[in-house]
Structure formats: C-alpha cells, structure tokens
Design an enzyme around this catalytic site. Structure first.
Site, mmCIF file in Angstrom:
data_model
loop_
_atom_site.group_PDB
_atom_site.id
_atom_site.type_symbol
_atom_site.label_atom_id
_atom_site.label_comp_id
_atom_site.label_asym_id
_atom_site.label_seq_id
_atom_site.Cartn_x
_atom_site.Cartn_y
_atom_site.Cartn_z
ATOM 1 N N ARG A 73 12.637 -21.468 37.124
ATOM 2 C CA ARG A 73 13.695 -20.800 37.893
ATOM 3 C C ARG A 73 13.609 -19.276 37.741
ATOM 4 O O ARG A 73 13.806 -18.541 38.698
ATOM 5 C CB ARG A 73 15.058 -21.324 37.436
ATOM 6 C CG ARG A 73 15.168 -22.838 37.668
ATOM 7 C CD ARG A 73 16.448 -23.400 37.134
ATOM 8 N NE ARG A 73 17.592 -22.858 37.828
ATOM 9 C CZ ARG A 73 18.823 -22.825 37.320
ATOM 10 N NH1 ARG A 73 19.062 -23.298 36.121
ATOM 11 N NH2 ARG A 73 19.805 -22.325 38.017
ATOM 12 N N HIS A 123 28.150 -18.065 32.885
ATOM 13 C CA HIS A 123 27.193 -19.092 32.443
ATOM 14 C C HIS A 123 25.853 -18.489 32.013
ATOM 15 O O HIS A 123 24.869 -19.219 31.886
ATOM 16 C CB HIS A 123 26.977 -20.129 33.556
ATOM 17 C CG HIS A 123 28.180 -21.019 33.771
ATOM 18 N ND1 HIS A 123 28.334 -21.832 34.871
ATOM 19 C CD2 HIS A 123 29.297 -21.214 33.007
ATOM 20 C CE1 HIS A 123 29.490 -22.502 34.782
ATOM 21 N NE2 HIS A 123 30.088 -22.129 33.661
ATOM 22 N N GLU A 216 32.389 -26.730 52.923
ATOM 23 C CA GLU A 216 33.406 -27.769 53.145
ATOM 24 C C GLU A 216 34.538 -27.572 52.147
ATOM 25 O O GLU A 216 34.296 -27.130 51.018
ATOM 26 C CB GLU A 216 32.780 -29.155 52.984
ATOM 27 C CG GLU A 216 32.075 -29.311 51.667
ATOM 28 C CD GLU A 216 31.225 -30.561 51.597
ATOM 29 O OE1 GLU A 216 30.897 -31.123 52.642
ATOM 30 O OE2 GLU A 216 30.902 -30.960 50.463
HETATM 31 P P1 OAD Z 1 27.462 -26.905 42.970
HETATM 32 O O1 OAD Z 1 26.083 -27.303 43.354
HETATM 33 O O2 OAD Z 1 28.254 -27.860 42.177
HETATM 34 O O3 OAD Z 1 28.313 -26.586 44.292
HETATM 35 C C1 OAD Z 1 27.828 -25.733 45.291
HETATM 36 C C2 OAD Z 1 28.934 -25.519 46.304
HETATM 37 O O4 OAD Z 1 28.502 -24.556 47.235
HETATM 38 C C3 OAD Z 1 29.317 -26.778 47.099
HETATM 39 O O5 OAD Z 1 30.731 -26.918 47.117
HETATM 40 C C4 OAD Z 1 28.773 -26.487 48.511
HETATM 41 O O6 OAD Z 1 29.585 -27.067 49.529
HETATM 42 C C5 OAD Z 1 28.830 -24.982 48.547
HETATM 43 N N1 OAD Z 1 27.839 -24.350 49.442
HETATM 44 C C6 OAD Z 1 26.549 -24.679 49.611
HETATM 45 N N2 OAD Z 1 25.958 -23.832 50.460
HETATM 46 C C7 OAD Z 1 26.901 -22.933 50.842
HETATM 47 C C8 OAD Z 1 26.918 -21.798 51.701
HETATM 48 N N3 OAD Z 1 25.831 -21.404 52.350
HETATM 49 N N4 OAD Z 1 28.076 -21.121 51.840
HETATM 50 C C9 OAD Z 1 29.211 -21.504 51.193
HETATM 51 N N5 OAD Z 1 29.259 -22.564 50.358
HETATM 52 C C10 OAD Z 1 28.123 -23.269 50.178
HETATM 53 O O7 OAD Z 1 27.346 -25.488 42.257
HETATM 54 P P2 OAD Z 1 28.428 -24.725 41.349
HETATM 55 O O8 OAD Z 1 29.799 -25.060 41.784
HETATM 56 O O9 OAD Z 1 28.037 -23.318 41.285
HETATM 57 O O10 OAD Z 1 26.521 -24.683 35.269
HETATM 58 O O11 OAD Z 1 28.155 -25.394 39.951
HETATM 59 C C11 OAD Z 1 28.915 -24.999 38.854
HETATM 60 C C12 OAD Z 1 28.091 -25.095 37.596
HETATM 61 O O12 OAD Z 1 27.547 -26.413 37.486
HETATM 62 C C13 OAD Z 1 26.863 -24.201 37.570
HETATM 63 O O13 OAD Z 1 27.154 -22.890 37.175
HETATM 64 C C14 OAD Z 1 25.982 -24.889 36.593
HETATM 65 C C15 OAD Z 1 26.155 -26.294 37.066
HETATM 66 O O14 OAD Z 1 25.911 -27.284 36.141
HETATM 67 C C16 OAD Z 1 25.714 -24.676 34.208
HETATM 68 O O15 OAD Z 1 24.515 -24.847 34.282
HETATM 69 C C17 OAD Z 1 26.440 -24.441 32.940
#
Ligand code: OAD
Length: 249
Positions: A73, A123, A216
């Site tokens: 990454r 994070h 969403e």
């Molecule tokens: P997720 O993969 O859980 O969620 C990504 C979110 O982004 C989803 O709700 C999608 O609908 C939204 N999304 C995707 N593309 C988008 C776009 N172009 N515009 C707007 N929204 C979009 O990722 P995170 O919520 O960031 O932690 O995950 C939280 C944590 O879980 C991360 O920081 C990581 C992971 O495990 C650690 O590694 C500690």
C-alpha cells in the site's frame, strides 16, 4: 437526501458566529483517487483477513506478512493523486483556519498532498514508521523489512498504523475538543469502526448540525445527507459555503 444549496445555507448559518467546522473522512474520500476502500466491493477486507494483517497479534506472529501488506500500500502512494474532495477540504482549512479541524481515518497522504496542513490521522500514516521499543516515529516511503531497526535503540520498526485492538491517536485532546463544534461532517466512511463511528452522536450531543456525504446513506443519525461521490459533492458544497461565509480566501 438533502439539497446541496439548502445544506450550504444551514452550515453557513451555524458557522456565522465564529462557529467550528469538524470533518471526519474515511476511505470513500480516497476511493476516486484509486485507493480501494475496506468494505465496498473490491475492498481490502474482502481480500485480506484483518486478523492476519492488522492486529498486534498478527505482527507478533508473522511480521513479514504484515510488512508485505503495508509495503504494498505504501509503494502505491506515488501513483495515486488527490481528488477534488481532498482539494475542497484543503480550501476549507485555508478559509476557516483554526475554526476548521480535519480528522481522517485514512492512512494515505492524499489530504497533505492536496494542501491540508493539519489532517489528524487517527489511524496512523503509511508514510511513517515507529520503533517498537522507544516509540520514535520517522518518515518512511519505501518497503519496510523485519531487519530495519531503530537508529536510537536498535529495536525493530513497525508501520505507524493503529491496528485493531489499539487505541486511535489524538482521542483525548484534538478530537475531544473538535467534537465540540457547530457543524460536523462525515465523508466517505461506513461508520462501523469505533471510536470514529461514535463521533456523529458525540458532536450532536453537543449541539452540532451533522452532515453525511456518502455514496449511500449509512445511518439515519445525521441531520442532513448528501448522497453521491465525494469528489463531486465537496467542491460544490465548498464553493456554495464559501460564497455565503465571511472568511478569508
Ligand atoms: P469502509 O470501506 O468501511 O467504508 C467506505 C465508505 O465510503 C462506504 O460507506 C462507501 O459507501 C463510501 N464511499 C465509497 N466511495 C465513495 C465516494 N466516491 N464518495 C463518497 N463515499 C464513498 O472505510 P472506512 O469507513 O474508512 O481502520 O473504514 C474505517 C476503518 O476501517 C479504516 O480506517 C480502517 C478499516 O478497518 C483500520 O485499519 C484501523
């Protein structure tokens, strides 16, 4: 789903009297730059097992595998670029100065490369590594190996990443203060990982107007939801907000 002009007006009204704007970003904000999210289709946690690559136990058991996951990454960072959502957030920092706080769950460096100078990486950061002994943190942009040791104390180095089971950074100071804001905005995060998932309720409890920007809607907790791509919504929302606000640009 709400109208972007209406949301901009409500935000401007809340910020008019020296109000504070706090933004939380997640993987969705970097998705359009080509960095996979975690839980969407094609997301990292659909290919990799969290327990194998993102816990202290995994690092103790198989540090080479954990390094390989983060090395891959880290090495991809130079080939991806900030998008319009990152740039809009950098513009908000310039406009609102100390009244603006950007908290990110992302470990990439796209907020910084878009111009943000104060992105709080709760994070951790891919471009940094930390000593497992003295906890010294240094910048690191290439592959990390188990043979890389600390210049100060010779203990092994680890990615400067918060793994599952570890406490996120800045919780007690910057983040606790920033959640006492007039407007809280959550962009591109699924809202399933705590403590970040609890920020909206914490900000709301202190009277903040809360907004979600996501492909969403994730919960009905937010006062307003803008549904769509962050890179499309954020430049428009920012432009409208700055036009309505008395800020320096
Ligand atoms: P997720 O993969 O859980 O969620 C990504 C979110 O982004 C989803 O709700 C999608 O609908 C939204 N999304 C995707 N593309 C988008 C776009 N172009 N515009 C707007 N929204 C979009 O990722 P995170 O919520 O960031 O932690 O995950 C939280 C944590 O879980 C991360 O920081 C990581 C992971 O495990 C650690 O590694 C500690």
């Amino acid at each position: 789903m709400n109208d972007i002009d209406d949301v901009a007006k409500r935000v401007a009204a809340r910020l008019a009297d020296a109000g504070r704007l706090t933004v939380l970003t997640g993987a969705g904000v970097s998705a359009e730059s080509g960095i996979p999210t975690f839980r969407d289709m094609g997301g990292l946690w659909r290919t990799f097992d969290i327990m194998q690559v993102a816990t202290p136990e995994a690092f103790a058991r198989d540090p080479e595998l954990v390094h390989a996951f983060y090395n891959e990454r880290r090495e991809k960072l130079p080939s991806v670029h900030p998008n319009a959502a990152h740039r809009a957030l950098a513009e908000l920092e310039v406009a609102f100065g100390e009244r603006f706080t950007l908290i990110t769950q992302n470990v990439d460096d796209l907020h910084e490369r878009a111009g943000s100078t104060r992105a709080w990486h709760m994070h951790g950061e891919l471009t940094k590594i930390r000593c497992t002994g003295c906890h010294a943190v240094i910048t690191w942009r290439t592959a990390l190996a188990i043979t890389d040791t600390c210049d100060r104390c010779s203990r092994p180095m680890r990615p400067h990443i918060v793994w599952f089971g570890e406490v996120p950074f800045f919780m007690e100071d910057v983040i606790a203060e920033a959640l006492a804001c007039e407007v809280f905005m959550s962009i591109g995060t699924s809202g399933v990982v705590y403590p970040a998932a609890g920020f909206v309720a914490a900000a709301q409890a202190r009277g903040a107007f809360t907004i979600e920007v996501n492909l969403e809607p994730t919960t009905s907790t937010f006062d307003a939801q803008l549904v769509g791509r962050a890179a499309e919504i954020m430049p428009v929302l920012t432009k409208r907000l700055l036009a309505l606000s008395q800020v320096s640009r």
